[in-house]
Design an enzyme around this catalytic site. Sequence first.
Site, PDB file in Angstrom:
ATOM      1  N   GLU A 162       0.865  -1.181   0.000  1.00  0.00           N
ATOM      2  CA  GLU A 162       0.000   0.000   0.000  1.00  0.00           C
ATOM      3  C   GLU A 162       0.904   1.234   0.000  1.00  0.00           C
ATOM      4  OE1 GLU A 162      -3.455  -0.109   2.810  1.00  0.00           O
ATOM      5  OE2 GLU A 162      -2.420  -1.907   3.517  1.00  0.00           O
ATOM      6  N   LYS A 166       3.109   2.009  10.795  1.00  0.00           N
ATOM      7  CA  LYS A 166       3.119   3.340  10.174  1.00  0.00           C
ATOM      8  C   LYS A 166       2.592   4.390  11.151  1.00  0.00           C
ATOM      9  CE  LYS A 166       2.263   1.059   5.799  1.00  0.00           C
ATOM     10  NZ  LYS A 166       1.226   0.565   4.901  1.00  0.00           N
ATOM     11  N   ARG A 180       5.820 -13.722   9.108  1.00  0.00           N
ATOM     12  CA  ARG A 180       6.336 -12.346   9.160  1.00  0.00           C
ATOM     13  C   ARG A 180       7.720 -12.325   9.793  1.00  0.00           C
ATOM     14  NH1 ARG A 180       2.768  -7.683   9.259  1.00  0.00           N
ATOM     15  NH2 ARG A 180       4.308  -6.704  10.585  1.00  0.00           N
TER      16      ARG A 180
END
Length: 754
Positions: A250, A475, A465
């Site tokens: 994204e 973020k 992950r």
Amino acid sequence: MADTLELFTSIGLSEQKAKETLKNGALSSTLRDAIVQAQNVLGTSGVDKTIGTLLYSMASRLKDTKRLEFLSINIAQRKISSELQLAAALEFLKSHPQDPISQSEFDEACGVGIVITPEQIEDTVESVIKKHKEQLLKERYRFNMGLLMGEARSALKWADGKVIKNEVDMQVLHLLGPKTEADLEKKRQVWSFLWTKSLMEQLRGEALKFHKPGENFTTEGYVVTPNTMNLLKKHLEFTGGQIRTRFPPEPNGILHIGHAKAINFNFGYAKANNGICFLRYDDTNPEKEEEKYFTAIKDMVEWLGYTPYDVTHASDHFQKLYDLAVDLIRRGHAYVCHQKGEELKGHNVPPSPWRDRPIEESLVLFERMKKGLFAEGEATLRMKMVMEDGKMDPVAYRIKYTPHHRTGDEWCIYPTYDYTHCLCDSIENITHSLCTKEFQARRSSYYWLCNALDLYCPVQWEYGRLNLTYTVVSKRKIIKLVETGVVRDWDDPRLFTLTALRRRGFPPEAINNFCARVGVTVSQTTTEPHLLEACVRDVLNESAPRAMAVLEPLKVTITNLPENAKSDVRVPDFPANEAKGSHTVPFTSTIFIEQSDFREVMEKGYKRLTPEQPVGLRHAGYVISIQKIIKDAEGKVVELEVTCCSSETAEKPKAFIHWVSKPLACEVRLYDKLFLHKHPEDPSEVPNGFLSDINPHSLEVIRNALVDTSVKTAKVFDKFQFERVGYFSLDPDSTANKLIFNRTVTLKEDPGKI
């Protein structure tokens, strides 16, 4: 229940095993049906323990129960009579999902009717032992007998493994005789460092057990529809059987160390198997996307050494995605809903009162959504499905009156990730949709949507992950760190964003090597920064030329050299391999050394300069001895007067130190962990939140350091090893008048070593 228990024990299951099986409803039902099918062939009492064991094994492993009758009959007819044949049968059925099944192909694939005689086993084992006879006689019983077994079994695919092992044992005993005392002695363990396989080795070919392009249906959990094989055929015609992956970030933030694994996995898997990888921006939320993020993401992918086959955007397909949404409504799989956003949060969402509204009504309302006739939050398009985590009817489209960076005001409805992701994969003919483990809960919705629209369906594969301790990568939290002034920006070298790591001086090869060491694992990995730093040192040790820098200078005047004396000293760029080049630095009667390399009072174990102890100067060929200590009014040592003599004639000193002469002034920034605790986001470790856990000593700025002149032409991000100090990289803040260096990592030696 009692009848079923009796049925299960009649095929040889113990009563305890039968009772355990009854607790599993799905397994009980499948096994009961399998036994009934076998009894139809053999009669009520004809199912013996051998057949019963195979039926139980088949029932517990068979995924597609529509093949139950076929396989049960083959077991009852003793065509499938061993675990080896059963495994082959299950694999065959998995790779042939559509009717009709060819009995002859099935028989051939499962070794039906093949009889291996004892003579064949004896001859094959004899041949294998003959091949390795010399090594066997040399190593005797220390030889890896598994190698003999493996080769014999490979040659006799359908033979009983136990019979082969007995034959191997017997023939080895005949060749070597009984074990001697020497054979029985414990083998001395030899420790060796096991090098990590390269990333390409881990990702190549069969290493990951991924499906081959076009064989999506062989993957567990993949949903096969009547049109699947036709869609796969068209997919193969388009791709030519080439592996196609994508990295779909994204564009609303900067990539971090976790993304490095995703980049390496997606681009690396394609590269290792002669495939292609797309960089696809998932730009479906115009409120959070900025052009700087698009640029930074592409820069980081290329910095890590990968070139996208093509750069695409979800927004490239907005019209196609809208048309598919209309089709989804027409097929009865989606509806327009008016529940508010807060009502849709969580997992216990009440069913929508609009779920069963007429198709034509939803089509009209969806068109009105597109035309901007509803306010934000007043209507959504939802899909009629339940996700693996229990979430019901996820949203496919929502209204946002925010201009899109690429399409402007053309759209006011935007698709969600759950709707967009799989459809873009399908449109781009992706073969392997690789994503992190948290998306496993969305796999069923991924397959459902492609199949609901009768589109080619890629396979979603999940991997673990990569997380690091002593940092945050969210973020939202990084923005908070920037806004509160804890860090300067997304590329502050104390962060673990990729731009920050580049600024700190981490080579991209080191990050890729780190990803390889972590490995391509399914499980989530949490590791410590020092493992990444070790990879950085490995690369910089071979690639960063040496220079000399003094962070806390102490002036030294050599009194037995003329004041205007000057010579050039050759310093190898890589002392371990002087063939890689060298540079020269000036040597005069005034030099500067580290304050810590001098002590006025001798301490036990201290090996550097003291009034009683001389020290050598690296590369210069001199040993210096103190003659006078000069102090300021406050008693601080500000200068040393020394004499020098050739290191060839002087007694060998206990240590050699670095120095600079006629140096350049520079600023040096030393970095440490940004947080005090391993898990700053964990309330049990840091009750007051991550902002309360900031390490006050995470940045130390030394404004008056000195460095030798060999670095004067350095460019931004050029890397050096400052001898005895650490690895450093030139910061973008540098100017023509002042160089600024970031410490990348310390040297391997303990910085506190005296």
